[in-house]
Design an enzyme around this catalytic site. Structure first.
Site, mmCIF file in Angstrom:
data_model
loop_
_atom_site.group_PDB
_atom_site.id
_atom_site.type_symbol
_atom_site.label_atom_id
_atom_site.label_comp_id
_atom_site.label_asym_id
_atom_site.label_seq_id
_atom_site.Cartn_x
_atom_site.Cartn_y
_atom_site.Cartn_z
ATOM 1 N N ASP A 130 -6.729 -2.683 -7.432
ATOM 2 C CA ASP A 130 -7.272 -3.271 -6.211
ATOM 3 C C ASP A 130 -7.622 -4.733 -6.457
ATOM 4 O O ASP A 130 -8.029 -5.099 -7.565
ATOM 5 C CB ASP A 130 -8.514 -2.507 -5.748
ATOM 6 N N ARG A 163 -6.537 12.133 -5.287
ATOM 7 C CA ARG A 163 -7.852 11.614 -4.867
ATOM 8 C C ARG A 163 -8.887 12.712 -4.636
ATOM 9 O O ARG A 163 -10.079 12.454 -4.662
ATOM 10 C CB ARG A 163 -7.693 10.746 -3.615
ATOM 11 N N ARG A 169 -3.233 6.663 0.979
ATOM 12 C CA ARG A 169 -3.685 7.901 1.617
ATOM 13 C C ARG A 169 -2.751 8.532 2.627
ATOM 14 O O ARG A 169 -2.944 9.673 3.026
ATOM 15 C CB ARG A 169 -5.055 7.665 2.264
ATOM 16 N N ARG A 188 0.817 -1.226 0.000
ATOM 17 C CA ARG A 188 0.000 0.000 0.000
ATOM 18 C C ARG A 188 0.845 1.269 0.000
ATOM 19 O O ARG A 188 0.427 2.286 0.558
ATOM 20 C CB ARG A 188 -0.949 0.035 1.205
ATOM 21 N N TYR A 194 -14.517 -12.110 0.205
ATOM 22 C CA TYR A 194 -15.204 -10.851 -0.123
ATOM 23 C C TYR A 194 -16.535 -11.100 -0.831
ATOM 24 O O TYR A 194 -17.528 -10.415 -0.573
ATOM 25 C CB TYR A 194 -14.307 -9.945 -0.967
HETATM 26 O O1 CP3 Z 1 0.296 0.714 -3.092
HETATM 27 C C1 CP3 Z 1 -0.397 -0.293 -3.296
HETATM 28 O O2 CP3 Z 1 -0.236 -1.366 -2.681
HETATM 29 C C2 CP3 Z 1 -1.385 -0.100 -4.414
HETATM 30 C C3 CP3 Z 1 -2.375 -0.998 -4.791
HETATM 31 C C4 CP3 Z 1 -3.309 -1.744 -3.834
HETATM 32 C C5 CP3 Z 1 -4.536 -1.221 -3.282
HETATM 33 N N1 CP3 Z 1 -5.170 -2.265 -2.682
HETATM 34 C C6 CP3 Z 1 -5.027 0.148 -3.393
HETATM 35 C C7 CP3 Z 1 -6.125 0.616 -2.529
HETATM 36 C C8 CP3 Z 1 -3.214 -3.083 -3.467
HETATM 37 C C9 CP3 Z 1 -2.077 -4.053 -3.734
HETATM 38 C C10 CP3 Z 1 -4.407 -3.401 -2.767
HETATM 39 C C11 CP3 Z 1 -4.681 -4.747 -2.277
HETATM 40 C C12 CP3 Z 1 -5.887 -4.992 -1.479
HETATM 41 N N2 CP3 Z 1 -7.120 -4.415 -1.608
HETATM 42 C C13 CP3 Z 1 -5.977 -5.984 -0.481
HETATM 43 C C14 CP3 Z 1 -4.862 -6.946 -0.098
HETATM 44 C C15 CP3 Z 1 -3.863 -6.325 0.754
HETATM 45 C C16 CP3 Z 1 -4.246 -6.155 2.181
HETATM 46 O O3 CP3 Z 1 -4.270 -5.001 2.627
HETATM 47 O O4 CP3 Z 1 -4.487 -7.157 2.843
HETATM 48 C C17 CP3 Z 1 -7.267 -5.950 0.046
HETATM 49 C C18 CP3 Z 1 -7.797 -6.816 1.162
HETATM 50 C C19 CP3 Z 1 -7.990 -4.970 -0.693
HETATM 51 C C20 CP3 Z 1 -9.430 -4.601 -0.541
HETATM 52 C C21 CP3 Z 1 -9.577 -3.176 -0.183
HETATM 53 N N3 CP3 Z 1 -9.431 -2.118 -1.049
HETATM 54 C C22 CP3 Z 1 -9.913 -2.669 1.088
HETATM 55 C C23 CP3 Z 1 -10.151 -3.505 2.331
HETATM 56 C C24 CP3 Z 1 -9.967 -1.282 0.962
HETATM 57 C C25 CP3 Z 1 -10.411 -0.325 2.016
HETATM 58 C C26 CP3 Z 1 -9.465 -0.196 3.111
HETATM 59 C C27 CP3 Z 1 -8.538 0.927 2.837
HETATM 60 O O5 CP3 Z 1 -7.347 0.792 3.092
HETATM 61 O O6 CP3 Z 1 -9.080 1.956 2.406
HETATM 62 C C28 CP3 Z 1 -9.620 -0.946 -0.378
HETATM 63 C C29 CP3 Z 1 -9.474 0.396 -0.963
HETATM 64 C C30 CP3 Z 1 -8.094 0.755 -1.455
HETATM 65 N N4 CP3 Z 1 -7.296 -0.046 -2.213
HETATM 66 C C31 CP3 Z 1 -7.419 1.998 -1.260
HETATM 67 C C32 CP3 Z 1 -6.188 1.914 -1.930
HETATM 68 C C33 CP3 Z 1 -5.147 2.986 -2.058
HETATM 69 C C34 CP3 Z 1 -7.970 3.215 -0.531
HETATM 70 C C35 CP3 Z 1 -8.921 3.892 -1.457
HETATM 71 C C36 CP3 Z 1 -8.964 5.385 -1.359
HETATM 72 O O7 CP3 Z 1 -8.084 6.085 -1.919
HETATM 73 O O8 CP3 Z 1 -9.929 5.899 -0.772
#
Ligand code: CP3
Length: 342
Positions: A73, A37, A28, A24, A149
């Site tokens: 994602d 964003r 943010r 990640r 999910y």
């Molecule tokens: O830098 C990176 O790693 C970029 C890409 C990336 C994102 N999500 C961007 C994202 C990757 C590799 C993921 C993987 C992901 N997504 C996982 C597996 C990794 C882990 O954390 O266990 C999971 C479970 C998800 C599902 C997901 N997507 C959740 C649970 C959430 C909400 C929680 C959160 O952190 O906001 C997201 C949204 C998400 N995916 C964001 C980002 C940058 C936040 C969105 C925003 O900008 O508002």
């Protein structure tokens, strides 16, 4: 042989400097990401190759990480199966949820080369932006994590629905896991064709299973995905949260790197996962502590792994949105300052 420390470490080859990136890393906690964003929704961002390239490159420019990760994602590949994924403040939702065998049958298989074209276009755009200064990691969710999910309809804290589904309908669960594995394997193959230099599978929720159930509902499908995207020079990384109880099962998996959480003892993991590289495992919440703690914890991990060529520094899970940026700088500088023994 690759010129990148990250790829060399992933293959357990000697290299100059311990590579570091964090899960990640484009997100943010970064003011530059929040600025993008402010102008688009997360879903729009994931559909714009230009903006994907911009935010993927931000943490590389700012901190000098040794690898970039595709901005996307794990839930996006679920949409072409026939569900709607929505990203809101409280976390993502996936609707309608899969609760009965007929719900599972309604989900369709598809060709990621067609339906995920926008992501593959993003990979090509990111590769241009990175200009081979650092390698690019592609990724997808593990079949079991994606199933979680689909069944929960989003995140969960109790995981009641997914357990009910797999224990009441093991055959239907297996059929859907097969479908998810096939889509994921094809998707990663396409990402490789589009130019990614490594792939990581996120098994975020595999750790809710007993080790026996893990061998039934998660591991075999990860194996299918990794077999489908096996090549000579693209390392395959598995991330599993709550790694410790599954180490002996993971030792049997054909992959190059296992990414472990902070509850896992690195010396023990090194011993059990003999022959594989290890990635991890700083507790992401250490980054909320004083800079001196970040330094000492980072050096402690580096010291444990000092003799191992196959080590990639990372966090034990994704970096949290409110993480102080200064401590990320301290982390990267500390890893890069430490010389590897000759
Ligand atoms: O830098 C990176 O790693 C970029 C890409 C990336 C994102 N999500 C961007 C994202 C990757 C590799 C993921 C993987 C992901 N997504 C996982 C597996 C990794 C882990 O954390 O266990 C999971 C479970 C998800 C599902 C997901 N997507 C959740 C649970 C959430 C909400 C929680 C959160 O952190 O906001 C997201 C949204 C998400 N995916 C964001 C980002 C940058 C936040 C969105 C925003 O900008 O508002």
């Amino acid at each position: 042989m690759s010129k990148h420390d990250f790829i060399q470490a992933a293959f357990g080859q000697p290299h100059e400097r311990t590579p570091i990136w964090v899960m990640r890393q484009a997100g943010r906690y970064l003011p530059a990401y929040r600025a993008v964003r402010d102008t688009v929704s997360f879903s729009e961002l994931c559909r714009s190759p230009k903006l994907m390239a911009e935010v993927t490159g931000q943490p590389i420019d700012i901190f000098g990480f040794d690898a970039a990760i595709l901005f996307s994602d794990i839930l996006l590949p679920l949409e072409p199966m026939g569900v709607t994924v929505t990203y809101a403040e409280g976390g993502p939702t996936v609707l309608p949820p899969v609760r009965r065998p007929e719900d599972a049958l309604a989900l369709r298989a598809y060709n990621p080369g067609d339906e995920m074209r926008h992501v593959l276009e993003g990979v090509r755009e990111i590769k241009k932006r990175l200009n081979d200064v650092v390698p690019l990691i592609g990724f997808c969710g593990s079949p079991f994590t994606l199933l979680t999910y689909l069944v929960e309809g989003g995140g969960s804290s109790s995981f009641t629905e997914i357990k009910k589904f797999i224990y009441n309908y093991p055959r239907e669960a297996a059929a859907l896991l097969d479908k998810l594995a096939d889509i994921s394997g094809q998707y990663l193959k396409r990402q490789i064709e589009a130019g990614v230099d490594a792939v990581q599978l996120f098994d975020t929720w595999g750790g809710i299973l007993s080790p026996q159930a893990y061998r039934q509902f998660s591991l075999p499908y990860i194996k299918t995905v990794f077999d489908m995207c096996k090549t000579r020079d693209i390392p395959r990384i598995l991330y599993l949260n709550f790694t410790r109880p599954y180490l002996t099962a993971l030792a049997e998996l054909d992959c190059e790197v296992v990414s472990v959480d902070w509850r896992t003892d690195l010396a023990e993991a090194t011993q059990i996962l003999d022959g594989k590289a290890i990635q991890g495992n700083l507790d992401p919440q250490v980054l909320f502590g004083p800079a001196e703690l970040v330094r000492t914890e980072t050096r402690r991990i580096l010291q444990v792994m000092e003799k191992k060529d196959g080590f990639i520094f990372n966090l034990g899970h994704g970096i949290l949105p409110k993480t102080p940026v200064e401590n990320v700088q301290v982390l990267v500088e500390t890893v890069h300052a430490e010389a590897r023994p000759k």
